[in-house]
Design a protein around this motif. Structure first.
Motif, PDB file in Angstrom:
ATOM      1  N   SER A 227      -3.337   6.917   2.321  1.00  0.00           N
ATOM      2  CA  SER A 227      -2.726   6.306   1.697  1.00  0.00           C
ATOM      3  C   SER A 227      -4.049   5.680   0.744  1.00  0.00           C
ATOM      4  CB  SER A 227      -3.252   4.672   2.606  1.00  0.00           C
ATOM      5  OG  SER A 227      -2.305   4.873   3.969  1.00  0.00           O
ATOM      6  N   PRO A 242       1.830   1.964  -4.286  1.00  0.00           N
ATOM      7  CA  PRO A 242       1.751   3.488  -3.314  1.00  0.00           C
ATOM      8  C   PRO A 242       2.830   3.256  -2.718  1.00  0.00           C
ATOM      9  CG  PRO A 242      -0.189   1.898  -3.312  1.00  0.00           C
ATOM     10  CD  PRO A 242      -0.032   1.117  -4.429  1.00  0.00           C
ATOM     11  N   PRO A 244       6.022   3.684   0.168  1.00  0.00           N
ATOM     12  CA  PRO A 244       6.742   4.238   1.506  1.00  0.00           C
ATOM     13  C   PRO A 244       7.672   4.869   1.677  1.00  0.00           C
ATOM     14  CG  PRO A 244       6.917   2.372   0.697  1.00  0.00           C
ATOM     15  CD  PRO A 244       6.383   2.147  -0.773  1.00  0.00           C
ATOM     16  N   SER A 268      -1.754  11.778  -1.935  1.00  0.00           N
ATOM     17  CA  SER A 268      -1.121  10.327  -1.948  1.00  0.00           C
ATOM     18  C   SER A 268      -0.154  10.316  -2.710  1.00  0.00           C
ATOM     19  CB  SER A 268      -2.648   9.280  -2.299  1.00  0.00           C
ATOM     20  OG  SER A 268      -3.368   9.611  -3.572  1.00  0.00           O
TER      21      SER A 268
END
Length: 397
Positions: A227, A242, A244, A268
């Motif tokens: 993450s 970030p 998902p 990431s």
């Protein structure tokens, strides 16, 4: 490109069957295959409605005269016996029929049992994990290659990371981040799939745990998606949010399967924005959609506003584009690469799915079977196909 199939079944009367050609993205995939498929390609269109299939075939004939000879196969996504008979005739199945968790399982099962290669456009982690649990071993035994996420989810990210590690050539651990930017829109089918995934967070986590427990890990190596934290990227200058999505899971699975990613690989995944305001707005928007998906009336309201099978017109698609920047660090060096192309949600997705299917049908690919990634199953061959088709893979610095 090599023109000899590496599938076990060479006696099948079709090279490729496309399921879902009557939908928006499926129609674009059919058009791409009609225009760019190799001479002598033996392919057919499959779906539930003969009338709709006939309309697609007539449209294809205006793109490539002679397409009226295309075979049309009427079959329902839930009819397991008919699916088994259908997929046994072909080397490769490509499907755009979603939401996959709801509609896709029987087709994967039929392909796994028949030794028929399979590609789709899913971005649904629960579906991918469930099909691994239910069909991976069967596909390994039959020789079928089950390759999920062969559109914008997740080819630019998976093959972009693959391309980057090949350029970096690090002997030690590698850390990498992918940063996505784009101005395209996504189909009604994609939105329905995403809402379904958001609404099943608990089920998705439970299925992922079952897969982690059952799946073997590479000996002496490790590969994981990690993450990322919001912030400003020191190399790219973008504000990072970030994401998902399924993409980091796919990239990490390629890292686990291929030794070229090094002894320790960490990836990431982010969206990149030029201003902090857009990054904050994006985070709030994703959170609100995720919350709405948990409440049935709100979820149904949003789903009713976005119809499946619809998408933007050609002019809007022509104005859309995407880029994915990769920053990799290893052996004391930093490498910046980029994958870029046109409209991500439709035109390039149709191109990616088509070229992935054609690669499985015709290229001399690595020997693999079971549930595998694009980098693992097709690697250099698919990379070459996509570059020839206009998607750019480049070293920036």
């Amino acid at each position: 490109m090599p023109e000899t199939s590496d599938t076990a079944s060479t006696d099948r009367d079709l090279d490729l069957i496309l399921f879902g050609a009557t939908g928006f993205t499926g129609g674009l995939t059919a058009e791409y295959l009609a225009e760019h498929g190799p001479a002598g390609l033996r392919w057919a269109l499959a779906g539930r409605s003969l009338e709709k299939l006939e309309k697609v075939r007539a449209r294809l004939d205006t793109i490539k005269p002679g397409s009226m000879d295309l075979e049309l196969i009427v079959v329902d996504a839930a009819d397991e016996a008919a699916l088994a008979t259908t997929v046994a005739r072909t080397k490769v199945v490509a499907t755009t029929v979603g939401p996959y968790l709801q509609l896709g399982g029987p087709l994967v099962g039929a392909c796994a049992a028949a030794g028929t290669d399979y590609v789709d456009l899913t971005g649904e982690p629960e579906f991918v994990d469930r099909t691994w649990l239910e069909h991976h071993e069967t596909a390994v035994a039959s020789g079928a290659r089950i390759v999920h996420a062969c559109g914008f989810d997740s080819i630019p990210h998976d093959l972009g990371a693959y391309y980057t590690v090949l350029q970096l050539k690090a002997a030690g651990p590698v850390t990498m981040r992918g940063v996505v930017r784009g101005d395209g829109t996504f189909s009604g089918g994609t939105f329905h799939s995403a809402m379904g995934a958001f609404s099943r967070a608990k089920e998705m986590a439970a299925t992922a745990k079952k897969r982690r427990t059952a799946e073997a890990r590479p000996e002496g190596r490790s590969s994981r998606a990690v993450s990322g934290k919001p912030g400003k990227d020191p190399v790219l200058g973008y504000y990072l949010l970030p994401l998902p999505t399924i993409d980091p899971q796919v990239v990490a699975r390629s890292g686990a399967a291929l030794t070229s990613y090094g002894p320790e690989f960490r990836y990431s995944h982010f969206a990149g924005t030029k201003t902090l305001r857009y990054a904050v707005g994006g985070a709030v928007g994703v959170s609100l959609i995720g919350l709405a998906a948990q409440v049935k009336p709100a979820r149904n309201f949003l789903l009713g506003k976005v119809k499946q099978g619809e998408g933007p017109d050609e002019a809007k698609r022509a104005r859309s584009s995407f880029s994915v920047d990769f920053v990799a660090e290893g052996d004391g060096r930093t490498l910046h690469t980029r994958v870029s192309g046109g409209d991500p949600g439709y035109g390039e997705t149709a191109k990616m799915l088509s070229e992935a299917a054609l690669s499985l049908a015709f290229d001399d690919n690595p020997t693999t079977a079971g549930s595998v990634t694009t980098a693992q199953a097709m690697g250099d061959n698919l990379l070459g196909r996509l570059r020839a088709a206009g998607i750019v893979f480049e070293v920036v610095s």
